[in-house]
Enzyme design. Sequence first.
Site, mmCIF file in Angstrom:
data_model
loop_
_atom_site.group_PDB
_atom_site.id
_atom_site.type_symbol
_atom_site.label_atom_id
_atom_site.label_comp_id
_atom_site.label_asym_id
_atom_site.label_seq_id
_atom_site.Cartn_x
_atom_site.Cartn_y
_atom_site.Cartn_z
ATOM 1 N N GLY A 1 0.806 -1.209 0.000
ATOM 2 C CA GLY A 1 0.000 0.000 0.000
ATOM 3 C C GLY A 1 0.840 1.261 0.000
ATOM 4 O O GLY A 1 1.999 1.268 0.429
ATOM 5 N N SER A 2 0.261 2.342 -0.483
ATOM 6 C CA SER A 2 0.905 3.649 -0.415
ATOM 7 C C SER A 2 0.747 4.222 0.996
ATOM 8 O O SER A 2 0.021 3.682 1.834
ATOM 9 C CB SER A 2 0.273 4.591 -1.435
ATOM 10 N N GLY A 3 1.442 5.321 1.226
ATOM 11 C CA GLY A 3 1.398 5.948 2.542
ATOM 12 C C GLY A 3 2.571 5.599 3.421
ATOM 13 O O GLY A 3 2.695 6.123 4.536
ATOM 14 N N HIS A 4 3.452 4.700 2.929
ATOM 15 C CA HIS A 4 4.616 4.271 3.702
ATOM 16 C C HIS A 4 5.920 4.775 3.091
ATOM 17 O O HIS A 4 6.989 4.299 3.456
ATOM 18 C CB HIS A 4 4.658 2.743 3.779
ATOM 19 N N ASP B 1 -2.354 -8.409 0.892
ATOM 20 C CA ASP B 1 -1.171 -8.565 0.040
ATOM 21 C C ASP B 1 -0.955 -10.031 -0.314
ATOM 22 O O ASP B 1 -0.652 -10.361 -1.464
ATOM 23 C CB ASP B 1 0.060 -8.003 0.753
ATOM 24 N N HIS C 1 -0.366 0.540 10.203
ATOM 25 C CA HIS C 1 -1.696 0.964 9.763
ATOM 26 C C HIS C 1 -2.588 1.301 10.948
ATOM 27 O O HIS C 1 -3.787 1.488 10.785
ATOM 28 C CB HIS C 1 -2.369 -0.137 8.937
#
Length: 335
Positions: free
Chosen positions: A57-60, A113, A222
């Site tokens: 996921g994005s945001g990391h 994932d 998260h």
Amino acid sequence: MPTKKLINDPKNIIEEMLEGVVRAHPGHIRQVPGSPRSVVAVNGPRQGKVGLVIGGGSGHEPTFLGFVGKGLADACAVGNVFASPPPDPIVECAKAASRGAGVLFMYGNYAGDVMNFDMAAEMAAMDDIEVRTVLTTDDVASAPLDQKSKRRGVAGNFFIFKIVGAACDKMWSFDECERVARKANDHTFTMGVALSPCSLPHTLKHNFEIGENEMEIGMGIHGEPGVAREPLRSADAVTDEIMDRIFTELPTREGGKVAVLVNSLGSTPLMELYVMNRRVHQRLAEKGIVVHATWVGNYCTSLEMAGASITLLALDEELTELLDHPCDCAMFRAG
């Protein structure tokens, strides 16, 4: 009250981010035509080399797409914020990374994932691409040691991907790349602490709540629950608690070597990270453990979450050689 972010339409945030990243690093990464969520190293895949595909996921950021480049990952599949990439861009990454020696999928151990990367592996097999998977499980807070296979992959991805990328770059066999991937994962230990929440671009609301004088030890990237919510304490006390938990599993003894990562979860500044790093080094010195290399900064973030994580990689001669191997990526260089 909604949180503040410098965004346009949140529905377009990933595409706009990727456009900005590729424009900033055109010598390192490109997008697969027709599959913009598939990011490939400009100078990575080559004939006879095992391909390394990472993603999540994005945001990391800079995890995952920042670690695409020569000597590290060949391609990265990009998901929505805190969400797995779907199978199609993963398959396109596998195709782009495949040069006849097999493709290794590596990513954190999260249910979405696992499902999507497994589907992508089956789809790649239909194109005669052999795929093997090694999950990262470095988060010591997320499951007991006897259930390590259930643990999450967090900031330790940085060390694990680095080592495997080096093995691939050195043209090791598929079997050897898979072996050292599992070894690197088994030698990597991470725990974090959260001080305040982050907010998602499409909600502008905190994804969890925590008291103004509280901290949560072991919270996931998260916002997954940690192992203890406690009153906020000094940097040394927090670092000690994290280090004590890692020491219960770290195989390194007096005279041995480790690599250290002190990672910001997004908004914790370098000043505070270096204060923590000072204490990490003090604790290792007390045990006679040698620090081979140290990284401090943003390596696996959680949007604007306040907090930090500490990762120790237990080194031997093989892992040290691979850790020191040069790489040149969009957001990370070494050697």
